[in-house]
Design a protein around this motif. Sequence first.
Motif, PDB file in Angstrom:
ATOM      1  N   ARG A 172      -7.168  21.418 -21.001  1.00 26.62           N
ATOM      2  CA  ARG A 172      -6.080  20.758 -20.459  1.00 26.62           C
ATOM      3  C   ARG A 172      -6.149  20.561 -18.996  1.00 26.62           C
ATOM      4  O   ARG A 172      -5.961  19.387 -18.429  1.00 26.62           O
ATOM      5  N   LEU A 173      -6.394  21.654 -18.262  1.00 26.68           N
ATOM      6  CA  LEU A 173      -6.879  21.402 -16.874  1.00 26.68           C
ATOM      7  C   LEU A 173      -8.031  20.678 -16.540  1.00 26.68           C
ATOM      8  O   LEU A 173      -8.131  20.088 -15.286  1.00 26.68           O
ATOM      9  N   SER A 174      -9.058  20.689 -17.364  1.00 27.51           N
ATOM     10  CA  SER A 174      -9.965  19.891 -17.116  1.00 27.51           C
ATOM     11  C   SER A 174      -9.839  18.075 -16.992  1.00 27.51           C
ATOM     12  O   SER A 174     -10.191  17.735 -16.031  1.00 27.51           O
ATOM     13  N   ILE A 175      -8.986  17.902 -18.058  1.00 28.51           N
ATOM     14  CA  ILE A 175      -8.391  16.617 -17.899  1.00 28.51           C
ATOM     15  C   ILE A 175      -7.773  16.239 -16.638  1.00 28.51           C
ATOM     16  O   ILE A 175      -7.644  15.206 -16.151  1.00 28.51           O
ATOM     17  N   ALA A 176      -6.722  17.304 -16.342  1.00 34.43           N
ATOM     18  CA  ALA A 176      -5.870  17.097 -15.162  1.00 34.43           C
ATOM     19  C   ALA A 176      -6.634  17.007 -14.000  1.00 34.43           C
ATOM     20  O   ALA A 176      -6.291  16.379 -12.801  1.00 34.43           O
ATOM     21  N   ARG A 177      -7.689  17.864 -13.820  1.00 34.10           N
ATOM     22  CA  ARG A 177      -8.745  17.791 -12.690  1.00 34.10           C
ATOM     23  C   ARG A 177      -9.347  16.327 -12.777  1.00 34.10           C
ATOM     24  O   ARG A 177      -9.367  15.879 -11.585  1.00 34.10           O
ATOM     25  N   GLU A 178      -9.782  15.717 -13.735  1.00 30.72           N
ATOM     26  CA  GLU A 178     -10.097  14.249 -13.776  1.00 30.72           C
ATOM     27  C   GLU A 178      -9.358  13.340 -13.170  1.00 30.72           C
ATOM     28  O   GLU A 178      -9.580  12.557 -12.501  1.00 30.72           O
ATOM     29  N   VAL A 179      -8.102  13.515 -13.802  1.00 31.46           N
ATOM     30  CA  VAL A 179      -6.943  12.433 -13.199  1.00 31.46           C
ATOM     31  C   VAL A 179      -6.866  12.578 -11.774  1.00 31.46           C
ATOM     32  O   VAL A 179      -6.616  11.664 -10.869  1.00 31.46           O
ATOM     33  N   GLU A 180      -6.872  13.924 -11.242  1.00 35.14           N
ATOM     34  CA  GLU A 180      -6.301  14.420 -10.077  1.00 35.14           C
ATOM     35  C   GLU A 180      -7.515  13.627  -9.063  1.00 35.14           C
ATOM     36  O   GLU A 180      -7.191  13.060  -8.033  1.00 35.14           O
ATOM     37  N   ALA A 181      -8.823  13.873  -9.457  1.00 34.63           N
ATOM     38  CA  ALA A 181      -9.905  13.272  -8.585  1.00 34.63           C
ATOM     39  C   ALA A 181     -10.063  11.591  -8.529  1.00 34.63           C
ATOM     40  O   ALA A 181     -10.166  11.116  -7.556  1.00 34.63           O
ATOM     41  N   GLU A 182      -9.409  11.219  -9.673  1.00 33.35           N
ATOM     42  CA  GLU A 182      -9.273   9.599  -9.511  1.00 33.35           C
ATOM     43  C   GLU A 182      -8.098   9.285  -8.611  1.00 33.35           C
ATOM     44  O   GLU A 182      -8.234   8.304  -7.698  1.00 33.35           O
ATOM     45  N   VAL A 183      -6.967  10.067  -8.530  1.00 33.80           N
ATOM     46  CA  VAL A 183      -5.889   9.908  -7.816  1.00 33.80           C
ATOM     47  C   VAL A 183      -6.434   9.954  -6.362  1.00 33.80           C
ATOM     48  O   VAL A 183      -6.108   9.251  -5.487  1.00 33.80           O
ATOM     49  N   ASP A 184      -7.084  11.193  -5.931  1.00 31.55           N
ATOM     50  CA  ASP A 184      -7.737  11.451  -4.559  1.00 31.55           C
ATOM     51  C   ASP A 184      -8.594  10.178  -4.031  1.00 31.55           C
ATOM     52  O   ASP A 184      -8.543   9.784  -3.219  1.00 31.55           O
ATOM     53  N   ALA A 185      -9.506   9.804  -5.360  1.00 34.64           N
ATOM     54  CA  ALA A 185     -10.250   8.694  -4.760  1.00 34.64           C
ATOM     55  C   ALA A 185      -9.263   7.233  -4.541  1.00 34.64           C
ATOM     56  O   ALA A 185      -9.729   6.551  -3.530  1.00 34.64           O
ATOM     57  N   ASN A 186      -8.437   6.981  -5.359  1.00 35.11           N
ATOM     58  CA  ASN A 186      -7.535   5.946  -5.113  1.00 35.11           C
ATOM     59  C   ASN A 186      -6.747   6.266  -3.667  1.00 35.11           C
ATOM     60  O   ASN A 186      -6.827   5.063  -2.959  1.00 35.11           O
ATOM     61  N   LEU A 187      -6.411   7.305  -3.378  1.00 33.10           N
ATOM     62  CA  LEU A 187      -5.715   7.606  -1.857  1.00 33.10           C
ATOM     63  C   LEU A 187      -6.792   7.283  -0.834  1.00 33.10           C
ATOM     64  O   LEU A 187      -6.385   6.606   0.039  1.00 33.10           O
ATOM     65  N   LYS A 188      -7.983   7.778  -1.095  1.00 33.75           N
ATOM     66  CA  LYS A 188      -8.995   7.504   0.136  1.00 33.75           C
ATOM     67  C   LYS A 188      -9.061   5.840   0.118  1.00 33.75           C
ATOM     68  O   LYS A 188      -9.301   5.320   1.245  1.00 33.75           O
TER      69      LYS A 188
ATOM     70  N   LEU B 187       0.834  -0.981  -0.077  1.00 36.13           N
ATOM     71  CA  LEU B 187      -0.152  -0.013   0.152  1.00 36.13           C
ATOM     72  C   LEU B 187       0.981   1.311   0.061  1.00 36.13           C
ATOM     73  O   LEU B 187       0.614   2.209  -0.847  1.00 36.13           O
ATOM     74  N   ASP B 188       1.731   1.157   0.938  1.00 30.81           N
ATOM     75  CA  ASP B 188       2.978   2.431   0.870  1.00 30.81           C
ATOM     76  C   ASP B 188       3.691   2.674  -0.623  1.00 30.81           C
ATOM     77  O   ASP B 188       3.509   3.850  -0.914  1.00 30.81           O
ATOM     78  N   GLU B 189       3.831   1.576  -1.103  1.00 32.13           N
ATOM     79  CA  GLU B 189       4.426   1.919  -2.598  1.00 32.13           C
ATOM     80  C   GLU B 189       3.298   2.204  -3.449  1.00 32.13           C
ATOM     81  O   GLU B 189       3.781   3.291  -4.317  1.00 32.13           O
ATOM     82  N   ALA B 190       2.080   2.034  -3.319  1.00 32.90           N
ATOM     83  CA  ALA B 190       1.051   2.386  -4.336  1.00 32.90           C
ATOM     84  C   ALA B 190       0.647   3.959  -3.872  1.00 32.90           C
ATOM     85  O   ALA B 190       0.430   4.669  -4.835  1.00 32.90           O
ATOM     86  N   ILE B 191       0.606   4.147  -2.486  1.00 28.68           N
ATOM     87  CA  ILE B 191       0.348   5.589  -2.190  1.00 28.68           C
ATOM     88  C   ILE B 191       1.443   6.643  -2.526  1.00 28.68           C
ATOM     89  O   ILE B 191       1.133   7.651  -3.100  1.00 28.68           O
ATOM     90  N   ALA B 192       2.781   6.102  -2.617  1.00 27.95           N
ATOM     91  CA  ALA B 192       3.808   6.849  -2.783  1.00 27.95           C
ATOM     92  C   ALA B 192       3.606   7.229  -4.337  1.00 27.95           C
ATOM     93  O   ALA B 192       3.809   8.312  -4.774  1.00 27.95           O
ATOM     94  N   GLY B 193       3.204   6.266  -5.199  1.00 23.78           N
ATOM     95  CA  GLY B 193       3.000   6.206  -6.614  1.00 23.78           C
ATOM     96  C   GLY B 193       2.229   7.510  -6.752  1.00 23.78           C
ATOM     97  O   GLY B 193       2.211   8.260  -7.729  1.00 23.78           O
ATOM     98  N   LEU B 194       0.809   7.506  -6.110  1.00 22.32           N
ATOM     99  CA  LEU B 194      -0.309   8.201  -6.348  1.00 22.32           C
ATOM    100  C   LEU B 194       0.233   9.569  -5.946  1.00 22.32           C
ATOM    101  O   LEU B 194      -0.306  10.647  -6.632  1.00 22.32           O
ATOM    102  N   LYS B 195       1.063   9.680  -4.734  1.00 15.31           N
ATOM    103  CA  LYS B 195       1.542  11.180  -4.556  1.00 15.31           C
ATOM    104  C   LYS B 195       2.441  11.795  -5.499  1.00 15.31           C
ATOM    105  O   LYS B 195       2.213  12.835  -5.566  1.00 15.31           O
ATOM    106  N   ARG B 196       3.239  10.937  -6.311  1.00 15.38           N
ATOM    107  CA  ARG B 196       4.080  11.314  -7.018  1.00 15.38           C
ATOM    108  C   ARG B 196       3.132  11.951  -8.574  1.00 15.38           C
ATOM    109  O   ARG B 196       3.738  12.994  -9.160  1.00 15.38           O
ATOM    110  N   VAL B 197       2.238  11.270  -8.544  1.00 17.26           N
ATOM    111  CA  VAL B 197       1.404  11.643  -9.808  1.00 17.26           C
ATOM    112  C   VAL B 197       0.864  13.037  -9.193  1.00 17.26           C
ATOM    113  O   VAL B 197       0.770  13.931 -10.158  1.00 17.26           O
ATOM    114  N   LYS B 198       0.330  13.163  -8.226  1.00 20.09           N
ATOM    115  CA  LYS B 198      -0.146  14.297  -7.786  1.00 20.09           C
ATOM    116  C   LYS B 198       0.724  15.606  -7.719  1.00 20.09           C
ATOM    117  O   LYS B 198       0.449  16.839  -8.452  1.00 20.09           O
ATOM    118  N   VAL B 199       2.004  15.248  -7.313  1.00 20.22           N
ATOM    119  CA  VAL B 199       2.961  16.452  -7.870  1.00 20.22           C
ATOM    120  C   VAL B 199       3.272  16.782  -8.924  1.00 20.22           C
ATOM    121  O   VAL B 199       3.450  17.867  -9.617  1.00 20.22           O
TER     122      VAL B 199
END
Length: 461
Positions: free
Chosen positions: A427-443, A169-181
């Motif tokens: 472009r930012l709409s696409i980024a927001r969609e990806v970010e929402a998916e990342v946040d959902a996966n972090l949760k 899980l920590d590896e997956a979370i670290a990957g998701l946080k890198r995506v957010k950055v």
Amino acid sequence: MTNALWSSEILEDVATVTTGNPAPQGQEFFKDGNLPFVRVQDLGRLKGAAHINETADLVNGNAAKSLKLFPKGSVLFTKSGASLLLNQRALLGRDMYVVSHIGVAVPGPRITGEWLYYWLTTVDFGEIAHGANMPSLRISLVKQLTVPVPPVAEQQSRVAEIEKQFSRLDEAIAGLKRVKVNLKRYKAAVLKAAVEGRLVPTEAELARREGRSYETGVQLLQRILATRRSQWQGKGKYKEPATPDTTDLPELPDGWAWVPFGVLGDDPFNTVQTGPFGAQLHNTEFTATGVPVIAVGNLTGTGFRSKGLYFVSAAKAKQLSRYDVWAGDLLFARSGATLGKVCVAPAEVQDWRMTGHILRARLNRQFIVPDVAVYSLAALPSVTRQVFGNVRGVTRPGFNTSLLESIQIPVPPLAEQHRIVAEVDRRLSIAREVEAEVDANLKRAQGLRQAVLKKAFSLPC
């Protein structure tokens, strides 16, 4: 394995539950220290890791004479402070001294420190704490908690499985946080490209390709100044604005022009309005409902959030009518740590108000799309340098209306501005969609962590 080999035990029957030591008073106890002394903040630095192996503070032998040494494998928990702190845990990776604001559970022979640590992370101490302003735990209540105790060998095997799953899980979370950055960097890069003429074809390029003429930025500036001149109703002879000094500003794309922010307003003689100060609006005048009041906390960088709005009565809003905010207004945080946050007021903003920490610019859309000005103020280095280079004050830096009006921003031809905004939104709409998916996966990952613990501490069938 059967249930008969598990037992439910009172915590004090399988561990010694106590508190740490009062902190030594005086620098002489820390001089040439070599013995680790754990403080509350050390638990907060763990960020999900279990073991504390060293700390910032080291006490010497003189201090140690009056302190109790806790053995490796002891489990620590905060016992006073904010509710968040009450649910911090740690496991000693070596023998250490511990401050008195921390509770300590020293496992006995029937329970391992790791098993006890992970089990304690499932207990919400906020539910048994007392006190509102400064909640604290009674050690006597902690001692009476019921803990599941399987055989030591099974504790060890289950802890090994917990740590294996948590590692994944920590590896997956670290990957998701890198995506957010990376998403944050991507969004900043999109805005920067937008105001450097690299996001869409320039109007100059399209005009040459299509064999037509277009209104250049220089011509647009001339039209802006002509409009400003025609609107003069002040006393005395009209004065042209000073010719901007663009010596230190970079060369712009073909067809663009540097324009003083102050001439871009619907009212070019009053482009920027500050919020109410001092006696005009007191904190005591805020109400639970009414006319919304925008504060700097509602500006997120280049976006807007309605959470945390203040409100005033309709009567108070009428008194503050000069400080009205409407959809499409540019909002700029003018002081403190939020200085420079900027956004366009969204569609739901209809005759709202603002606090004194905000500057409002109502721009003329025949000359500039407000979003383009936001992009420049937020992401173009040659503009942000102007902002922060003109800041007033040291301890609490601030900005005023004249300073913002003096900022030079790049203005493309109007048709190009609209294309820029459309492309940024896409472009930012696409980024927001990806970010929402990342946040959902972090949760979801946090939920999986709890599921792993729940399964680990469930009695076997």
